[in-house]
Structure formats: structure tokens, C-alpha cells
Design a protein around this motif. Structure first.
Motif, PDB file in Angstrom:
ATOM      1  N   ASP A 217     -18.472  10.531   8.283  1.00  0.00           N
ATOM      2  CA  ASP A 217     -18.172  10.944   9.659  1.00  0.00           C
ATOM      3  C   ASP A 217     -16.713  11.345   9.848  1.00  0.00           C
ATOM      4  OD1 ASP A 217     -20.761  10.552  10.412  1.00  0.00           O
ATOM      5  OD2 ASP A 217     -20.443   8.504  11.147  1.00  0.00           O
ATOM      6  N   GLY A 218     -15.916  11.261   8.771  1.00  0.00           N
ATOM      7  CA  GLY A 218     -14.526  11.688   8.844  1.00  0.00           C
ATOM      8  C   GLY A 218     -13.553  10.621   9.292  1.00  0.00           C
ATOM      9  N   ALA A 219     -13.935   9.345   9.215  1.00  0.00           N
ATOM     10  CA  ALA A 219     -13.053   8.258   9.644  1.00  0.00           C
ATOM     11  C   ALA A 219     -11.992   7.974   8.581  1.00  0.00           C
ATOM     12  CB  ALA A 219     -13.867   7.002   9.924  1.00  0.00           C
ATOM     13  N   ASN A 220     -10.749   7.884   9.003  1.00  0.00           N
ATOM     14  CA  ASN A 220      -9.683   7.505   8.085  1.00  0.00           C
ATOM     15  C   ASN A 220      -9.623   5.980   7.969  1.00  0.00           C
ATOM     16  OD1 ASN A 220      -8.487   6.644  10.476  1.00  0.00           O
ATOM     17  ND2 ASN A 220      -7.200   8.462  10.655  1.00  0.00           N
ATOM     18  N   LYS A 221      -8.622   5.466   7.235  1.00  0.00           N
ATOM     19  CA  LYS A 221      -8.527   4.029   7.005  1.00  0.00           C
ATOM     20  C   LYS A 221      -8.373   3.256   8.315  1.00  0.00           C
ATOM     21  CE  LYS A 221      -8.767   3.823   2.488  1.00  0.00           C
ATOM     22  NZ  LYS A 221      -9.857   3.080   1.800  1.00  0.00           N
ATOM     23  N   TRP A 222      -7.578   3.787   9.229  1.00  0.00           N
ATOM     24  CA  TRP A 222      -7.357   3.112  10.495  1.00  0.00           C
ATOM     25  C   TRP A 222      -8.651   3.016  11.297  1.00  0.00           C
ATOM     26  CZ3 TRP A 222      -5.114  -0.046  13.642  1.00  0.00           C
ATOM     27  CH2 TRP A 222      -5.245   0.101  15.014  1.00  0.00           C
ATOM     28  N   LYS A 223      -9.405   4.115  11.350  1.00  0.00           N
ATOM     29  CA  LYS A 223     -10.658   4.110  12.114  1.00  0.00           C
ATOM     30  C   LYS A 223     -11.726   3.267  11.428  1.00  0.00           C
ATOM     31  CE  LYS A 223      -9.991   8.485  14.555  1.00  0.00           C
ATOM     32  NZ  LYS A 223     -10.543   9.844  14.849  1.00  0.00           N
ATOM     33  N   ALA A 225     -11.100   0.531   9.766  1.00  0.00           N
ATOM     34  CA  ALA A 225     -10.759  -0.847  10.123  1.00  0.00           C
ATOM     35  C   ALA A 225     -11.127  -1.150  11.566  1.00  0.00           C
ATOM     36  CB  ALA A 225      -9.266  -1.094   9.897  1.00  0.00           C
ATOM     37  N   LEU A 226     -10.895  -0.173  12.450  1.00  0.00           N
ATOM     38  CA  LEU A 226     -11.112  -0.380  13.883  1.00  0.00           C
ATOM     39  C   LEU A 226     -12.591  -0.419  14.244  1.00  0.00           C
ATOM     40  CD1 LEU A 226      -9.576  -0.676  16.584  1.00  0.00           C
ATOM     41  CD2 LEU A 226      -9.736   1.808  16.835  1.00  0.00           C
ATOM     42  N   HIS A 227     -13.397   0.410  13.591  1.00  0.00           N
ATOM     43  CA  HIS A 227     -14.801   0.550  13.996  1.00  0.00           C
ATOM     44  C   HIS A 227     -15.799  -0.087  13.030  1.00  0.00           C
ATOM     45  CE1 HIS A 227     -13.666   3.234  17.243  1.00  0.00           C
ATOM     46  NE2 HIS A 227     -12.944   3.952  16.385  1.00  0.00           N
ATOM     47  N   VAL A 228     -15.344  -0.488  11.839  1.00  0.00           N
ATOM     48  CA  VAL A 228     -16.259  -1.100  10.875  1.00  0.00           C
ATOM     49  C   VAL A 228     -15.822  -2.521  10.529  1.00  0.00           C
ATOM     50  CG1 VAL A 228     -17.286  -0.937   8.576  1.00  0.00           C
ATOM     51  CG2 VAL A 228     -16.864   1.146   9.904  1.00  0.00           C
ATOM     52  N   THR A 229     -14.586  -2.659  10.034  1.00  0.00           N
ATOM     53  CA  THR A 229     -14.144  -3.961   9.539  1.00  0.00           C
ATOM     54  C   THR A 229     -14.018  -4.992  10.651  1.00  0.00           C
ATOM     55  OG1 THR A 229     -12.898  -2.796   7.818  1.00  0.00           O
ATOM     56  CG2 THR A 229     -12.436  -5.132   8.126  1.00  0.00           C
ATOM     57  N   ILE A 230     -13.252  -4.661  11.691  1.00  0.00           N
ATOM     58  CA  ILE A 230     -13.022  -5.635  12.766  1.00  0.00           C
ATOM     59  C   ILE A 230     -14.320  -6.037  13.465  1.00  0.00           C
ATOM     60  CG2 ILE A 230     -11.873  -6.014  14.981  1.00  0.00           C
ATOM     61  CD1 ILE A 230      -9.512  -4.442  13.935  1.00  0.00           C
ATOM     62  N   PRO A 231     -15.193  -5.081  13.869  1.00  0.00           N
ATOM     63  CA  PRO A 231     -16.474  -5.522  14.456  1.00  0.00           C
ATOM     64  C   PRO A 231     -17.315  -6.354  13.484  1.00  0.00           C
ATOM     65  CG  PRO A 231     -16.070  -3.213  14.961  1.00  0.00           C
ATOM     66  CD  PRO A 231     -15.043  -3.612  13.953  1.00  0.00           C
ATOM     67  N   GLY A 232     -17.222  -6.057  12.191  1.00  0.00           N
ATOM     68  CA  GLY A 232     -18.008  -6.794  11.211  1.00  0.00           C
ATOM     69  C   GLY A 232     -17.567  -8.238  11.051  1.00  0.00           C
ATOM     70  N   ILE A 233     -16.266  -8.490  11.186  1.00  0.00           N
ATOM     71  CA  ILE A 233     -15.766  -9.861  11.035  1.00  0.00           C
ATOM     72  C   ILE A 233     -15.543 -10.540  12.377  1.00  0.00           C
ATOM     73  CG2 ILE A 233     -14.658  -9.280   8.840  1.00  0.00           C
ATOM     74  CD1 ILE A 233     -11.969  -9.272  10.296  1.00  0.00           C
ATOM     75  N   MET A 234     -15.994  -9.924  13.464  1.00  0.00           N
ATOM     76  CA  MET A 234     -15.785 -10.504  14.783  1.00  0.00           C
ATOM     77  C   MET A 234     -16.401 -11.894  14.937  1.00  0.00           C
ATOM     78  SD  MET A 234     -14.155 -10.154  17.516  1.00  0.00           S
ATOM     79  CE  MET A 234     -13.627  -8.437  17.344  1.00  0.00           C
TER      80      MET A 234
END
Length: 319
Positions: A217-223, A225-234
Motif C-alpha cells: 500500500d506504499g507505507a513507509n517505516k513511520w506509517k 509503525a503507526l498503523h501496524v506495529t502500535i495497534p498490534g501491541i496495544m
């Protein structure tokens, strides 16, 4: 309701199984698991629950020669500290330090875990992890000596560097302005690496396909982390938040007491050190126990409240 099948020579009969029998069967089935947790249960009972009998000291005119059980009951007289301005100054110092620790200390391991997760060089990653979590195993007494050695007005490394730029030496350990930053920085430095392990473990459990889809989808490292990693470890973040909330009234005796001196005492005196000085140094065991009791009740309210809020808004709870 569970049933059991009883067979005899002529027929087969289904009989209901009592709850007591079900529990006994369950205990027998998991007997080795119970045997493994039994030592921990005994230790918790001996050192956490049995000492709760001492709570009655808060309501007694405690005399060490008469003992806990025979000392005279005096009701709520030991709770006079609630009207003492000195106690509320100490309470204010505690809140300042614990809130600052929370603001800087809680997100620090999350940020470190996110950064470590993006390091591709495994050797470098292992070295960073080792260097960041090793301070956790150093006692606060040793940390206090290190801090005092670095910040010494006469021979400290920090003042030596300041002198190179023509800045006069600063008496860090005798300054009210610098005490809180020193406490916050040393706390983050000591615990950030060890706490990050929990979040790294949570990140390792995320589905790699989520990152692959984000890259497509064109997400860079920041996106990512913001949309995959953080919600996943919430969920992990929520549990750690619940466990951290009660510490808002625990500034850390073992960290603060070694760095405390008469000059910085107006800002360094917290509930932990105040209770020890009131109870052990001055012999006012009743008021010291009363302060500890009130603090424990407030901490219980905080953890239950945080758990309910997490359950309602984050669908995650501790109990």
C-alpha cells in the motif's frame, strides 16, 4: 452440569457429577502444575498476606514492648497527618516525581522497541539490546555512586566538560532545580532497555503479512509503525499501563534515598522516605502505618479504575 456414565451388568446409567467432585478431579488432573506454583503461592501468602495483620497498628497506640495484639485501640487518631501541611508537601513532591517518571519513562521503552525492531544488522541490534538492559541489573546504590561521581562539583565528568566551555561548576546534587531531572534521567536509563524486551516480544508475535500488505500500500517505516506495529501491541501497552498506574504514589525509596541530602530535601522528600523516617527514625509506628495504609488504598483504587477504563475503551483488562 456434567454427568458420568456408570455401567453395570444389566444397564448403563448417567449420573450427575457434583461440583466438588469436578473440582477434585480437576485438581488431580493438573496436580503437577499446582505443585509447581505452590512455592510461589506460599511465598506470596507469607510475605504479602500475613503481614496485613499489621494494618491494625494504624488504629492503635502501638508499643513495641506490648506488641501488636495488646496495644491500645485509638481509632483514627494516627490519621492526623491528613491535616499536616508537611505531609501534603511530601505528597506534592511524590506526585511531581511519579508523574514525570510516567510521562518520560512509560513511552521510552515503546520507542526503543520500535527503533530496535527496524534495525536490520543483527549484531548491532544485539549489542544495543545488551547495553540498554544491563543497567536494570545494577542496584540503585551503585547507580547513586555513579551519578554522584559523574555530577561531582569538584571532580565530576559533567562539570569537567562544562569547564571546557567556560561554564562555572554546578552543584547538581545540592540543587533543588536539578534533583528531579536527575531522578527522571537515571530512572529511564536504568529501566528502558529491560522494559523494551516486553514490547519486542509483542512485536515479534505480529503477523509478517501485515507489514507486507502495508508495503504494498506504499507505507513507509513511520506509517508501518503507526498503523501496524502500535495497534498490534496495544493490548500489551494497555496491560503495562494498568500495572504502572499504581506506581503514581510510589516514587521509589531505593532510588531517591541514596541521593537525598539536607539541601535538596525540600523537593526530594517523598512518601516512601517520609514513612521510613517517621516510623523507623522517629518511632511513630502508628502514623507511619496509617500513611502506608492510605497509600495502599489509593493505589488499589487506581489499579481497579485503570483496569475498568481499559476494559471499557480498549477491550483489554488485567482481571
Amino acid at each position: 452440569m456434567k454427568v458420568e456414565i456408570v455401567q453395570d451388568a444389566t444397564s448403563t446409567v448417567m449420573k450427575p457429577v457434583s461440583k466438588t467432585k469436578q473440582k477434585l478431579r480437576s485438581i488431580w488432573k493438573y496436580r503437577w502444575q499446582y505443585a509447581m506454583i505452590m512455592p510461589g503461592f506460599v511465598l506470596v501468602f507469607l510475605f504479602n498476606y500475613m503481614p496485613m495483620a499489621g494494618i491494625q497498628v494504624a488504629f492503635k497506640d502501638y508499643n513495641i514492648f506490648e506488641g501488636i495484639w495488646t496495644s491500645e485501640w485509638i481509632g483514627f487518631e494516627n490519621f492526623y497527618f491528613l491535616k499536616d501541611s508537611e505531609f501534603w508537601r511530601v505528597f506534592s513532591n511524590t506526585i511531581w516525581i511519579t508523574v514525570l517518571k510516567f510521562v518520560f519513562g512509560f513511552p521510552a521503552p515503546i520507542i526503543l522497541a520500535l527503533l530496535l525492531n527496524d534495525i536490520k544488522n543483527k549484531t548491532f541490534k544485539k549489542w544495543v539490546q545488551t547495553l540498554t538492559y544491563m543497567p536494570h541489573f545494577v542496584s540503585w546504590i551503585v547507580v547513586a555512586y555513579i551519578v554522584e561521581a559523574l555530577l561531582s562539583q569538584s571532580s565530576g565528568l559533567v562539570n569537567g566538560l562544562l569547564a571546557q566551555f567556560g561554564i562555572k561548576p554546578i552543584y547538581f546534587m545540592g540543587s533543588e532545580e536539578w534533583f528531579r531531572p536527575i531522578i527522571i534521567f537515571s530512572s529511564v536509563w536504568k529501566e528502558v532497555g529491560f522494559s523494551a524486551i516486553i514490547y519486542l516480544a509483542a512485536i515479534a508475535g505480529l503477523n509478517p503479512q501485515l507489514y507486507e500488505a502495508a508495503v504494498v500500500d506504499g507505507a513507509n517505516k513511520w506509517k508501518q509503525a503507526l498503523h501496524v506495529t502500535i495497534p498490534g501491541i496495544m493490548p500489551t501497552i494497555s496491560i503495562m499501563l494498568i500495572l504502572t498506574i499504581p506506581s503514581l504514589l510510589n516514587a521509589g525509596f531505593d532510588q531517591i534515598y541514596p541521593l537525598q541530602n539536607p539541601i535538596n530535601q525540600p523537593v526530594s522528600e517523598v512518601i516512601d522516605t517520609y514513612v521510613v523516617k517517621t516510623g523507623l527514625n522517629q518511632g511513630y509506628y502508628g502514623p507511619a502505618t496509617a500513611i502506608g495504609l492510605v497509600t495502599s488504598v489509593v493505589q488499589l483504587i487506581l489499579v481497579v479504575g485503570a483496569n475498568q477504563l481499559s476494559k471499557r475503551y480498549g477491550n483489554t483488562r488485567l482481571f
